[in-house]
Design a protein around this motif. Sequence first.
Motif, PDB file in Angstrom:
ATOM      1  N   SER A 155       0.843  -1.196   0.000  1.00  0.00           N
ATOM      2  CA  SER A 155       0.000   0.000   0.000  1.00  0.00           C
ATOM      3  C   SER A 155       0.877   1.244   0.000  1.00  0.00           C
ATOM      4  CB  SER A 155      -0.902  -0.015   1.231  1.00  0.00           C
ATOM      5  OG  SER A 155      -0.131   0.202   2.395  1.00  0.00           O
ATOM      6  N   LEU A 156       0.265   2.378  -0.300  1.00  0.00           N
ATOM      7  CA  LEU A 156       1.000   3.647  -0.306  1.00  0.00           C
ATOM      8  C   LEU A 156       1.562   3.956   1.076  1.00  0.00           C
ATOM      9  CD1 LEU A 156      -1.238   5.932  -2.540  1.00  0.00           C
ATOM     10  CD2 LEU A 156       0.918   4.846  -3.122  1.00  0.00           C
ATOM     11  N   VAL A 157       0.887   3.459   2.110  1.00  0.00           N
ATOM     12  CA  VAL A 157       1.369   3.672   3.474  1.00  0.00           C
ATOM     13  C   VAL A 157       2.677   2.907   3.675  1.00  0.00           C
ATOM     14  CG1 VAL A 157       0.855   3.286   5.904  1.00  0.00           C
ATOM     15  CG2 VAL A 157      -0.952   4.030   4.372  1.00  0.00           C
ATOM     16  N   ASP A 158       2.735   1.675   3.143  1.00  0.00           N
ATOM     17  CA  ASP A 158       3.936   0.857   3.284  1.00  0.00           C
ATOM     18  C   ASP A 158       5.094   1.435   2.482  1.00  0.00           C
ATOM     19  OD1 ASP A 158       2.577  -0.918   4.907  1.00  0.00           O
ATOM     20  OD2 ASP A 158       2.128  -2.306   3.278  1.00  0.00           O
ATOM     21  N   CYS A 159       4.867   1.632   1.210  1.00  0.00           N
ATOM     22  CA  CYS A 159       5.902   2.150   0.323  1.00  0.00           C
ATOM     23  C   CYS A 159       5.345   3.350  -0.431  1.00  0.00           C
ATOM     24  CB  CYS A 159       6.350   1.079  -0.670  1.00  0.00           C
ATOM     25  SG  CYS A 159       7.201  -0.307   0.072  1.00  0.00           S
ATOM     26  N   PRO A 160       5.628   4.549   0.049  1.00  0.00           N
ATOM     27  CA  PRO A 160       5.121   5.743  -0.626  1.00  0.00           C
ATOM     28  C   PRO A 160       5.713   5.873  -2.021  1.00  0.00           C
ATOM     29  CG  PRO A 160       6.628   6.325   1.157  1.00  0.00           C
ATOM     30  CD  PRO A 160       6.454   4.847   1.201  1.00  0.00           C
ATOM     31  N   PRO A 161       5.064   6.671  -2.878  1.00  0.00           N
ATOM     32  CA  PRO A 161       5.606   6.850  -4.234  1.00  0.00           C
ATOM     33  C   PRO A 161       7.003   7.461  -4.180  1.00  0.00           C
ATOM     34  CG  PRO A 161       3.714   8.293  -3.830  1.00  0.00           C
ATOM     35  CD  PRO A 161       3.889   7.448  -2.616  1.00  0.00           C
ATOM     36  N   CYS A 162       7.638   7.493  -5.318  1.00  0.00           N
ATOM     37  CA  CYS A 162       9.004   8.013  -5.404  1.00  0.00           C
ATOM     38  C   CYS A 162       9.141   9.358  -4.701  1.00  0.00           C
ATOM     39  CB  CYS A 162       9.405   8.209  -6.870  1.00  0.00           C
ATOM     40  SG  CYS A 162       9.238   6.749  -7.890  1.00  0.00           S
ATOM     41  N   GLY A 163      10.201   9.498  -3.954  1.00  0.00           N
ATOM     42  CA  GLY A 163      10.473  10.767  -3.280  1.00  0.00           C
ATOM     43  C   GLY A 163      11.170  11.733  -4.224  1.00  0.00           C
TER      44      GLY A 163
END
Length: 160
Positions: free
Chosen positions: A114-122
């Motif tokens: 999920s986005l919480v686990d792995c946010p989009p590219c920083g």
Amino acid sequence: SAAVLLVLTAAVGLAVALGLLLRAPVNRFCTASKNRTGFLCDDSVTCVPASQVCDRISDCRNGEDEQEKLCGDLPRSLPGYLVFRCSNPAYWVYADRRCNGLNDCGDCSDEMGSLVDCPPCGSEWWSCSPVFYQYCSCVPRRLCRDGVQHCLSWSDEYIC
């Protein structure tokens, strides 16, 4: 009654001295720099990043991050919070290697979720479909416009 109390007190004292009574497990979870999962040393101050536990270098003053009890049968001997199991059950990585932009599991399972686990590219990453499986969905911006194709669309060379 006083004699029984005296004997009981002596027995408990002896058991404690010999380490026969079970001690409550120490919670060693901590958050290391850059919000990474870590291992708390005996000093209750030093937080060692998960990937530096059992690396044959003592980061804790008393070396508890390298003890046989902890490192003897990796990954089974490690506390669960230090381990991330890849989609392929034969592989695992240290928990702080999850969502770091690199394909540590070999199948990108450490970079998905999920986005919480792995946010989009920083901000230091460029989002694309990488050509090299070293990356999963982002490539480091330092690779932009370096004359080498890293994205399937070549966007790292023309847009990034």
